[in-house]
Design an enzyme around this catalytic site. Structure first.
Site, mmCIF file in Angstrom:
data_model
loop_
_atom_site.group_PDB
_atom_site.id
_atom_site.type_symbol
_atom_site.label_atom_id
_atom_site.label_comp_id
_atom_site.label_asym_id
_atom_site.label_seq_id
_atom_site.Cartn_x
_atom_site.Cartn_y
_atom_site.Cartn_z
ATOM 1 N N GLU A 49 -4.955 -5.178 10.642
ATOM 2 C CA GLU A 49 -3.891 -4.187 10.849
ATOM 3 C C GLU A 49 -4.107 -3.501 12.196
ATOM 4 O O GLU A 49 -4.886 -2.533 12.285
ATOM 5 C CB GLU A 49 -3.926 -3.132 9.743
ATOM 6 N N GLY B 143 3.082 -1.238 4.229
ATOM 7 C CA GLY B 143 3.141 0.195 3.943
ATOM 8 C C GLY B 143 4.563 0.604 3.595
ATOM 9 O O GLY B 143 5.048 0.394 2.476
ATOM 10 N N GLY B 144 5.280 1.136 4.571
ATOM 11 C CA GLY B 144 6.611 1.715 4.362
ATOM 12 C C GLY B 144 7.569 0.845 3.564
ATOM 13 O O GLY B 144 8.223 1.330 2.629
ATOM 14 N N ASN C 50 0.866 -1.181 0.000
ATOM 15 C CA ASN C 50 0.000 0.000 0.000
ATOM 16 C C ASN C 50 0.899 1.226 0.000
ATOM 17 O O ASN C 50 1.519 1.535 1.013
ATOM 18 C CB ASN C 50 -0.900 -0.046 1.248
ATOM 19 N N TRP C 51 0.958 1.887 -1.134
ATOM 20 C CA TRP C 51 1.872 3.028 -1.254
ATOM 21 C C TRP C 51 1.338 4.299 -0.594
ATOM 22 O O TRP C 51 2.041 5.308 -0.548
ATOM 23 C CB TRP C 51 2.187 3.289 -2.738
ATOM 24 N N LYS C 52 0.082 4.278 -0.175
ATOM 25 C CA LYS C 52 -0.519 5.454 0.488
ATOM 26 C C LYS C 52 -0.296 6.703 -0.388
ATOM 27 O O LYS C 52 -0.348 6.594 -1.609
ATOM 28 C CB LYS C 52 0.035 5.605 1.907
ATOM 29 N N SER D 79 3.970 -2.634 10.175
ATOM 30 C CA SER D 79 5.431 -2.733 10.305
ATOM 31 C C SER D 79 5.991 -4.069 9.811
ATOM 32 O O SER D 79 6.902 -4.637 10.426
ATOM 33 C CB SER D 79 5.870 -2.447 11.747
ATOM 34 N N GLU E 104 -6.538 4.698 8.096
ATOM 35 C CA GLU E 104 -6.307 6.133 7.880
ATOM 36 C C GLU E 104 -7.595 6.847 7.441
ATOM 37 O O GLU E 104 -7.980 7.833 8.080
ATOM 38 C CB GLU E 104 -5.104 6.333 6.952
ATOM 39 N N HIS F 17 -9.365 1.159 5.327
ATOM 40 C CA HIS F 17 -8.051 1.326 5.961
ATOM 41 C C HIS F 17 -8.198 2.253 7.163
ATOM 42 O O HIS F 17 -9.038 3.161 7.171
ATOM 43 C CB HIS F 17 -7.053 1.897 4.944
ATOM 44 N N GLY G 98 3.197 1.829 10.853
ATOM 45 C CA GLY G 98 4.178 2.907 10.705
ATOM 46 C C GLY G 98 4.943 3.228 11.974
ATOM 47 O O GLY G 98 5.595 4.265 12.070
HETATM 48 P P1 13P Z 1 3.472 0.051 7.653
HETATM 49 O O1 13P Z 1 3.916 -1.238 6.986
HETATM 50 O O2 13P Z 1 4.224 1.249 7.219
HETATM 51 O O3 13P Z 1 3.386 -0.130 9.133
HETATM 52 O O4 13P Z 1 1.949 0.329 7.154
HETATM 53 C C1 13P Z 1 1.005 -0.687 7.237
HETATM 54 C C2 13P Z 1 -0.214 -0.276 6.499
HETATM 55 O O5 13P Z 1 -0.927 0.636 6.912
HETATM 56 C C3 13P Z 1 -0.524 -0.969 5.240
HETATM 57 O O6 13P Z 1 -1.814 -0.679 4.799
#
Ligand code: 13P
Length: 243
Positions: free
Chosen positions: A165, A225-226, A9-11, A204, A98, A96, A171
């Site tokens: 999640e 994510g990251g 997920n590149w956000k 993470s 966010e 998600h 993150g």
């Molecule tokens: P991280 O891997 O950066 O913790 O993010 C997880 C995430 O929100 C994937 O949707």
């Protein structure tokens, strides 16, 4: 045998130019993956079209980071299923944490998005997870169960992915302990009543913990994510090794 879905997920990261650069680094590193491994990338909307061309003929599928329940209309800032299908998008992340947090997305809206995705042939990746405070108060299971039951209502569980999640692990570098993540994923499977449900863990995920996470019995993939922004790291994650 359940398939695995390794999704990045590149956000709100990556321009078209940086997405292209990512693929130049990533594609040579992830050849010869077992055929039951699905690799998915969810770029920002602006990069979908150029990525669709770059990944043609590879094992990578595209996901959107959201999808609306209507196919067109006065819904500023939203994206419709047919707009995504035009670019060969196969998955749609919904719910998600966010958008739940910043835009007050409700379980009801998330359920509408998931059903709309399925009606149009997209596979929803429905995200659930508790906050740190909810976990501290002993409410994690109740919160996740409500998100699962309301989010999955009247959906086809064989054409859906659920991503567990824990919000406190997103993150932060604090991964949920693998056994605990596996326990919650097992509960989600039980509550859903569908043994073949595909369940991802997210929070993470890194090259250093992917092998342990993917060795868990109830975890069928990851939502990253990251670490999905780095071609080397994401390639190592896609090439995980079962312990
Ligand atoms: P991280 O891997 O950066 O913790 O993010 C997880 C995430 O929100 C994937 O949707």
């Amino acid at each position: 045998m359940r398939k695995t879905v390794i999704a990045g997920n590149w956000k709100m990261h990556m321009t078209c130019a940086s997405a292209k650069e990512f693929m130049e680094g990533f594609l040579p590193l992830f050849k010869d993956l077992p055929s039951d491994r699905n690799v998915v990338i969810a770029p920002p909307f602006t990069a979908i079209s150029s990525l669709a061309t770059i990944i043609e003929g590879t094992q990578i599928n595209l996901s959107s980071q959201n999808v609306h329940w209507e196919d067109s209309g006065a819904f500023t800032a939203e994206i419709s299923p047919s707009m995504l299908l035009e670019h060969n998008v196969r998955y749609a992340i919904v719910g998600h944490s966010e958008p739940r947090k910043y835009f007050s997305e409700s379980d009801e809206q998330i359920n509408l998005r998931a059903k709309s995705a399925q009606t149009h042939g997209l596979i929803p990746i429905v995200c659930v997870g508790e906050t740190f405070e909810q976990r501290e108060r002993g409410e994690a299971e109740r919160v996740i169960r409500r998100q699962v039951e309301q989010g999955l209502e009247q959906t086809d569980l064989s054409k859906l992915v659920i991503a567990y999640e824990p919000i406190w692990a997103i993150g932060t570098g604090k991964t949920c302990e693998s056994n605990e993540a596996n326990r919650i994923c097992g509960l989600i499977r039980k509550w859903s009543g569908f043994n073949d449900l595909l369940i991802q863990y997210g929070g993470s995920v890194k090259p250093g913990n992917i092998d342990e996470i993917m060795s868990m019995s109830d975890i069928d993939g990851v939502l990253v994510g990251g670490a999905s922004l780095d071609p080397q790291d994401f390639a190592r994650i896609a090439n995980y090794k079962i312990r």
